[in-house]
Scaffold this active site. Structure first.
Site, PDB file in Angstrom:
ATOM      1  CD  GLU A 150       0.490  64.306 -20.267  1.00 45.91           C
ATOM      2  OE1 GLU A 150       0.589  63.479 -19.329  1.00 45.91           O
ATOM      3  OE2 GLU A 150      -0.555  64.921 -20.522  1.00 45.91           O
ATOM      4  CD  GLU A 201      -6.590  60.277 -26.873  1.00 46.21           C
ATOM      5  OE1 GLU A 201      -7.637  60.608 -26.283  1.00 46.21           O
ATOM      6  OE2 GLU A 201      -5.539  60.010 -26.269  1.00 46.21           O
ATOM      7  CE1 TYR A 213      -3.359  57.804 -17.749  1.00 47.47           C
ATOM      8  CE2 TYR A 213      -5.301  58.687 -16.656  1.00 47.47           C
ATOM      9  CZ  TYR A 213      -4.442  58.662 -17.742  1.00 47.47           C
ATOM     10  OH  TYR A 213      -4.664  59.495 -18.803  1.00 47.47           O
ATOM     11  CD1 TRP A 267      -8.492  52.393 -20.359  1.00 49.01           C
ATOM     12  CD2 TRP A 267      -7.480  54.375 -20.021  1.00 49.01           C
ATOM     13  NE1 TRP A 267      -9.269  53.142 -19.501  1.00 49.01           N
ATOM     14  CE2 TRP A 267      -8.682  54.357 -19.281  1.00 49.01           C
ATOM     15  CE3 TRP A 267      -6.676  55.517 -19.972  1.00 49.01           C
ATOM     16  CZ2 TRP A 267      -9.098  55.430 -18.498  1.00 49.01           C
ATOM     17  CZ3 TRP A 267      -7.090  56.577 -19.196  1.00 49.01           C
ATOM     18  CH2 TRP A 267      -8.285  56.532 -18.463  1.00 49.01           C
ATOM     19  CE1 TYR A 268      -6.078  51.907 -27.075  1.00 49.72           C
ATOM     20  CE2 TYR A 268      -6.464  53.572 -25.384  1.00 49.72           C
ATOM     21  CZ  TYR A 268      -6.905  52.841 -26.470  1.00 49.72           C
ATOM     22  OH  TYR A 268      -8.174  53.023 -26.950  1.00 49.72           O
ATOM     23  CG  HIS A 299      -3.460  56.461 -23.803  1.00 54.46           C
ATOM     24  ND1 HIS A 299      -4.391  55.894 -22.970  1.00 54.46           N
ATOM     25  CD2 HIS A 299      -4.054  57.546 -24.366  1.00 54.46           C
ATOM     26  CE1 HIS A 299      -5.512  56.614 -23.029  1.00 54.46           C
ATOM     27  NE2 HIS A 299      -5.338  57.631 -23.870  1.00 54.46           N
ATOM     28  CD  GLU A 309      -1.488  67.030 -16.469  1.00 51.27           C
ATOM     29  OE1 GLU A 309      -2.730  67.048 -16.363  1.00 51.27           O
ATOM     30  OE2 GLU A 309      -0.908  67.152 -17.572  1.00 51.27           O
ATOM     31  CB  ALA A 325      -5.953  70.838 -22.492  1.00 53.29           C
TER      32      ALA A 325
HETATM   33  C1  IDC Z   1      -6.220  61.680 -21.559  1.00 53.15           C
HETATM   34  C2  IDC Z   1      -6.262  60.660 -22.671  1.00 53.15           C
HETATM   35  C3  IDC Z   1      -7.691  60.254 -22.943  1.00 53.15           C
HETATM   36  C4  IDC Z   1      -8.306  59.756 -21.639  1.00 53.15           C
HETATM   37  C5  IDC Z   1      -8.164  60.795 -20.554  1.00 53.15           C
HETATM   38  C6  IDC Z   1      -8.660  60.260 -19.225  1.00 53.15           C
HETATM   39  O1  IDC Z   1      -5.660  61.217 -23.832  1.00 53.15           O
HETATM   40  O2  IDC Z   1      -7.738  59.229 -23.926  1.00 53.15           O
HETATM   41  O3  IDC Z   1      -9.683  59.494 -21.861  1.00 53.15           O
HETATM   42  O4  IDC Z   1      -6.808  61.159 -20.398  1.00 53.15           O
HETATM   43  O5  IDC Z   1      -8.527  61.180 -18.198  1.00 53.15           O
HETATM   44  C7  IDC Z   1      -3.343  65.358 -19.504  1.00 53.15           C
HETATM   45  C8  IDC Z   1      -3.184  64.110 -18.723  1.00 53.15           C
HETATM   46  C9  IDC Z   1      -3.469  62.892 -19.603  1.00 53.15           C
HETATM   47  C10 IDC Z   1      -4.608  63.154 -20.569  1.00 53.15           C
HETATM   48  C11 IDC Z   1      -4.143  64.246 -21.534  1.00 53.15           C
HETATM   49  C12 IDC Z   1      -5.135  64.591 -22.649  1.00 53.15           C
HETATM   50  O6  IDC Z   1      -1.922  63.993 -18.103  1.00 53.15           O
HETATM   51  O7  IDC Z   1      -3.768  61.830 -18.751  1.00 53.15           O
HETATM   52  O8  IDC Z   1      -4.866  61.976 -21.277  1.00 53.15           O
HETATM   53  N1  IDC Z   1      -3.825  65.445 -20.752  1.00 53.15           N
HETATM   54  O9  IDC Z   1      -6.329  65.069 -22.139  1.00 53.15           O
HETATM   55  N2  IDC Z   1      -3.067  66.588 -19.082  1.00 53.15           N
HETATM   56  C13 IDC Z   1      -3.406  67.460 -20.036  1.00 53.15           C
HETATM   57  C14 IDC Z   1      -3.892  66.759 -21.126  1.00 53.15           C
END
Ligand code: IDC
Length: 355
Positions: free
Chosen positions: A265, A306, A101, A74-75, A70, A175, A271
């Site tokens: 990913e 989640e 990030y 955060w994790y 993650h 992304e 999403a």
């Molecule tokens: C999500 C995490 C969520 C967090 C969020 C913050 O799962 O816990 O609060 O980001 O922005 C992506 C991204 C990825 C996302 C994930 C799910 O690359 O960072 O993580 N996602 O939403 N693209 C599509 C989906």
């Protein structure tokens, strides 16, 4: 008597060589993290792109599969040797993705110490004979050009440090997104510059470039190619509850246009990272990715609660790995079976019938 012992020995040896011959066909094999006592990096070695295929050192197409962290801010506690080793040995993961990030509160630009989570991950993967994706997780800032200065420094340092290790794969912008962010004006110039920086230190490891609209527009690179696209792949991200047949068609078209794809990913959910686990839709994607030899990393290792997190809410708070069934979420149990080659569309359908 002697003769029959010899015959038995010969039959046994033939059977053994048949097994190892079957196992050595990577394109159709069962994707083992360790095979005949050898790690995946010992077997595949220096990766290369041939046509649209990711290939091993000898030019055989390979498919790598594994888990993404993650957000490391955060994790990041799960990005440690114990967990990564558990994922290799129990989950049969061949690859780990370290998601750094860049923007947002606590992201790398405001919190450079986070780099240690990346280097811890890379070192664990080198010791474990796994491949590792160093993910520059562009998200909140939309445009990779915004923090390009930091990306130049970061990838220069990473490629100097690890460029001679076959384990490392650079993912230079997770992304890109936002209406104004296009392939030709934003992503391409960013990618060409970062690739140049990496290539000064590392002539051959794979580099992966994000595509417009949260890494969904995989046709973009083919109409305006990079000047330095050797051993470069492009990413498509999907969430099985949101992206379906049309997204797979885009990927198939991109491959036809000569664009090598690596799914750095994906999730079993919508999403948002939540909204339930879409088992059947996921298995459709797994069939598709396997048929096209496309490598992947799944989102993600966390206990936040989640649906796309593999751990049950609050499980393994000390981040030690060694998970029991009760420590895993629905997503985690499902994913583990996929990675261990215990589940595919056919067996899943049979299970549904038997329920
Ligand atoms: C999500 C995490 C969520 C967090 C969020 C913050 O799962 O816990 O609060 O980001 O922005 C992506 C991204 C990825 C996302 C994930 C799910 O690359 O960072 O993580 N996602 O939403 N693209 C599509 C989906």
């Amino acid at each position: 008597m002697k003769k029959s012992v010899m015959l038995f020995a010969a039959t046994f040896a033939a059977a053994l060589s048949f097994v190892s011959c079957v196992n050595s066909k990577y394109a159709n094999d069962t994707h083992l993290a360790i095979e005949d006592g050898k790690t995946v990096v010992e077997r595949y070695g220096q990766l290369q792109v041939i046509g649209t295929d990711l290939c091993d050192q000898n030019g055989n197409p390979v498919q790598l599969r594994g888990m993404s962290s993650h957000g490391l801010h955060w994790y990041g506690k799960y990005a440690n040797k114990d967990v990564i080793t558990w994922l290799r040995d129990d989950w049969n993961c061949q690859i780990w993705r370290a998601a750094l990030y860049t923007g947002g509160q606590g992201g790398y630009v405001s919190n450079p110490a986070l780099k240690e989570r990346v280097t811890d991950s890379v070192e664990a993967c080198i010791e474990n004979g796994m491949y590792v994706l160093i993910d520059w997780h562009v998200l909140e800032e939309h445009d990779p050009l915004l923090y390009k200065k930091y990306a130049v420094e970061f990838f220069d340092e990473m490629s100097k440090k690890y460029g001679d290790k076959p384990n490392v794969i650079y993912e230079i912008c997770n992304e890109p997104n936002g209406e104004k962010v296009t392939w030709s004006d934003n992503i391409k110039p960013y990618a060409e510059e970062i690739i140049e920086v990496i290539r000064k230190n590392d002539p051959d490891n794979i580099i992966i470039v994000g595509t417009p609209v949260w890494s969904s527009q995989v046709m973009a690179p083919s109409s305006d190619p990079l000047k330095n696209g050797k051993n470069v792949m492009y990413t498509c991200h999907f969430y099985a509850g949101s992206h379906k047949a049309e997204a797979r068609k885009n990927v198939a078209n991109a491959l036809k246009a000569g664009t090598p794809i690596f799914v750095t990913e994906w999730g079993t959910t919508q999403a948002s990272g939540d909204g339930g686990v879409y088992e059947k839709e996921t298995l459709k994607w797994m069939e598709f990715l396997k048929a096209h030899n496309i490598s992947w990393a799944n989102w993600s290792v966390n206990n936040k609660g989640e649906d796309s997190g593999i751990l049950a809410f609050n499980a393994d708070r000390e981040a030690k790995g060694n998970w029991k069934d009760k420590d895993l979420s629905k997503d985690g149990k499902f994913l583990r079976r996929i990675l261990r080659n215990e589940l595919d569309m056919k067996s899943w359908k049979q299970e549904q019938k038997n329920k």
